[in-house]
Design a protein around this motif. Structure first.
Motif, PDB file in Angstrom:
ATOM      1  N   LYS A   1       0.422   2.306  -6.278  1.00  0.00           N
ATOM      2  CA  LYS A   1      -0.446   1.167  -5.988  1.00  0.00           C
ATOM      3  C   LYS A   1      -0.272   0.705  -4.545  1.00  0.00           C
ATOM      4  CE  LYS A   1      -1.028  -0.644 -10.605  1.00  0.00           C
ATOM      5  NZ  LYS A   1      -0.855  -1.743 -11.524  1.00  0.00           N
ATOM      6  N   ILE A   2       0.944   0.723  -4.056  1.00  0.00           N
ATOM      7  CA  ILE A   2       1.191   0.322  -2.668  1.00  0.00           C
ATOM      8  C   ILE A   2       0.474   1.268  -1.713  1.00  0.00           C
ATOM      9  CG2 ILE A   2       2.979   0.110  -0.885  1.00  0.00           C
ATOM     10  CD1 ILE A   2       4.859  -0.890  -3.093  1.00  0.00           C
ATOM     11  N   GLU A   3       0.498   2.561  -2.006  1.00  0.00           N
ATOM     12  CA  GLU A   3      -0.148   3.548  -1.142  1.00  0.00           C
ATOM     13  C   GLU A   3      -1.669   3.383  -1.117  1.00  0.00           C
ATOM     14  OE1 GLU A   3       1.356   7.279  -2.578  1.00  0.00           O
ATOM     15  OE2 GLU A   3       3.357   6.886  -1.764  1.00  0.00           O
ATOM     16  N   LYS A   4      -2.243   2.847  -2.187  1.00  0.00           N
ATOM     17  CA  LYS A   4      -3.694   2.646  -2.259  1.00  0.00           C
ATOM     18  C   LYS A   4      -4.146   1.358  -1.572  1.00  0.00           C
ATOM     19  CE  LYS A   4      -4.443   5.129  -6.587  1.00  0.00           C
ATOM     20  NZ  LYS A   4      -4.888   4.996  -7.983  1.00  0.00           N
ATOM     21  N   MET A   5      -3.195   0.489  -1.216  1.00  0.00           N
ATOM     22  CA  MET A   5      -3.549  -0.807  -0.639  1.00  0.00           C
ATOM     23  C   MET A   5      -4.070  -0.665   0.788  1.00  0.00           C
ATOM     24  SD  MET A   5      -0.549  -3.385  -1.807  1.00  0.00           S
ATOM     25  CE  MET A   5      -0.286  -3.782  -3.522  1.00  0.00           C
ATOM     26  N   SER A   6      -5.018  -1.551   1.113  1.00  0.00           N
ATOM     27  CA  SER A   6      -5.538  -1.598   2.478  1.00  0.00           C
ATOM     28  C   SER A   6      -4.531  -2.323   3.369  1.00  0.00           C
ATOM     29  CB  SER A   6      -6.870  -2.351   2.501  1.00  0.00           C
ATOM     30  OG  SER A   6      -6.661  -3.723   2.204  1.00  0.00           O
TER      31      SER A   6
ATOM     32  N   GLN B   1      -4.431  -5.941   2.410  1.00  0.00           N
ATOM     33  CA  GLN B   1      -3.667  -6.191   1.191  1.00  0.00           C
ATOM     34  C   GLN B   1      -2.166  -6.104   1.457  1.00  0.00           C
ATOM     35  OE1 GLN B   1      -5.660  -3.132  -1.075  1.00  0.00           O
ATOM     36  NE2 GLN B   1      -6.637  -4.655  -2.397  1.00  0.00           N
ATOM     37  N   LEU B   2      -1.763  -5.147   2.275  1.00  0.00           N
ATOM     38  CA  LEU B   2      -0.345  -5.036   2.628  1.00  0.00           C
ATOM     39  C   LEU B   2       0.110  -6.270   3.404  1.00  0.00           C
ATOM     40  CD1 LEU B   2      -0.160  -1.253   3.588  1.00  0.00           C
ATOM     41  CD2 LEU B   2       0.860  -2.355   1.581  1.00  0.00           C
TER      42      LEU B   2
ATOM     43  N   LEU C   1       0.586  -9.020   0.925  1.00  0.00           N
ATOM     44  CA  LEU C   1       1.823  -8.782   0.184  1.00  0.00           C
ATOM     45  C   LEU C   1       3.029  -9.191   1.019  1.00  0.00           C
ATOM     46  CD1 LEU C   1       2.904  -7.642  -2.484  1.00  0.00           C
ATOM     47  CD2 LEU C   1       2.949  -5.397  -1.409  1.00  0.00           C
ATOM     48  N   TYR C   2       2.990  -8.875   2.304  1.00  0.00           N
ATOM     49  CA  TYR C   2       4.068  -9.255   3.213  1.00  0.00           C
ATOM     50  C   TYR C   2       4.175 -10.784   3.310  1.00  0.00           C
ATOM     51  CZ  TYR C   2       6.868  -9.644   7.447  1.00  0.00           C
ATOM     52  OH  TYR C   2       7.849  -9.970   8.347  1.00  0.00           O
ATOM     53  N   GLU C   3       3.034 -11.462   3.436  1.00  0.00           N
ATOM     54  CA  GLU C   3       3.036 -12.929   3.512  1.00  0.00           C
ATOM     55  C   GLU C   3       3.576 -13.542   2.217  1.00  0.00           C
ATOM     56  OE1 GLU C   3       2.433 -14.843   6.170  1.00  0.00           O
ATOM     57  OE2 GLU C   3       2.192 -12.974   7.290  1.00  0.00           O
ATOM     58  N   LEU C   4       3.230 -12.963   1.092  1.00  0.00           N
ATOM     59  CA  LEU C   4       3.748 -13.433  -0.186  1.00  0.00           C
ATOM     60  C   LEU C   4       5.264 -13.252  -0.251  1.00  0.00           C
ATOM     61  CD1 LEU C   4       3.203 -14.542  -3.031  1.00  0.00           C
ATOM     62  CD2 LEU C   4       2.791 -12.189  -3.762  1.00  0.00           C
ATOM     63  N   MET C   5       5.748 -12.099   0.217  1.00  0.00           N
ATOM     64  CA  MET C   5       7.187 -11.848   0.234  1.00  0.00           C
ATOM     65  C   MET C   5       7.890 -12.878   1.107  1.00  0.00           C
ATOM     66  SD  MET C   5       9.286  -8.546   1.678  1.00  0.00           S
ATOM     67  CE  MET C   5       9.033  -9.050   3.372  1.00  0.00           C
TER      68      MET C   5
ATOM     69  N   SER D   1      -6.748 -18.768  -4.646  1.00  0.00           N
ATOM     70  CA  SER D   1      -7.313 -18.211  -3.414  1.00  0.00           C
ATOM     71  C   SER D   1      -7.925 -16.833  -3.645  1.00  0.00           C
ATOM     72  CB  SER D   1      -6.265 -18.159  -2.306  1.00  0.00           C
ATOM     73  OG  SER D   1      -5.288 -17.190  -2.578  1.00  0.00           O
ATOM     74  N   GLU D   2      -7.295 -16.013  -4.482  1.00  0.00           N
ATOM     75  CA  GLU D   2      -7.837 -14.680  -4.761  1.00  0.00           C
ATOM     76  C   GLU D   2      -9.159 -14.756  -5.529  1.00  0.00           C
ATOM     77  OE1 GLU D   2      -6.792 -11.265  -4.048  1.00  0.00           O
ATOM     78  OE2 GLU D   2      -6.004 -12.571  -2.478  1.00  0.00           O
ATOM     79  N   PHE D   3      -9.227 -15.623  -6.528  1.00  0.00           N
ATOM     80  CA  PHE D   3     -10.470 -15.747  -7.283  1.00  0.00           C
ATOM     81  C   PHE D   3     -11.580 -16.347  -6.418  1.00  0.00           C
ATOM     82  CE2 PHE D   3      -8.112 -14.392 -10.860  1.00  0.00           C
ATOM     83  CZ  PHE D   3      -9.012 -14.048 -11.853  1.00  0.00           C
TER      84      PHE D   3
END
Length: 129
Positions: free
Chosen positions: A99-104, A107-108, A111-115, A57-59
């Motif tokens: 890296k977390i602080e640079k995320m939009s 993107q956060l 990341l939450y959905e992945l978690m 999905s990312e690619f």
């Protein structure tokens, strides 16, 4: 991504010289294949399915990116991820706070959905045992 990937391939070829420099970035398709191979070889089947879907999905989402800086960042992070998977250094590793602080926000959210997907998989595995 097509135009910028030609630039990446040209820069990767130009960086091959007698002195070892920084690692050259793989073009998108070889990197994509490397990621799927690393998942097949180094991840348990449930994690592999989740990881493969995420990589695909990312690619797909970045297929038409024309911004070279964005593309280089995207490929660099995925190449670092491939190296970690191949070396098993990812086990128990935490995300870098910088890296977390640079995320939009988007993107956060991803990341939450992945978690949540990982937690659901773990909970389903516990009840299915």
């Amino acid at each position: 991504m097509r135009t910028a990937s030609k630039l990446l391939m040209a820069s990767a070829m130009a960086s091959k010289g007698p002195t070892p420099g920084p690692m050259a970035l793989l073009p998108p398709i070889p990197l994509y294949r490397r990621l799927l191979r690393a998942h097949r070889k180094h991840l348990p089947s449930e994690m592999r399915l989740l990881g493969d879907e995420y990589v695909k999905s990312e690619f797909r989402a970045h297929r038409n990116v024309d911004n070279p800086a964005h593309l280089i960042g995207f490929l660099t992070e995925w190449q670092l991820y491939a190296q970690k998977i191949e070396g098993d250094s990812w086990v128990g590793e935490k995300l870098d706070q910088a890296k977390i602080e640079k995320m939009s926000d988007e993107q956060l959210g991803q990341l939450y959905e992945l978690m949540k997907a990982i937690q659901k998989r773990d909970a389903d595995g516990e009840t299915g045992s």
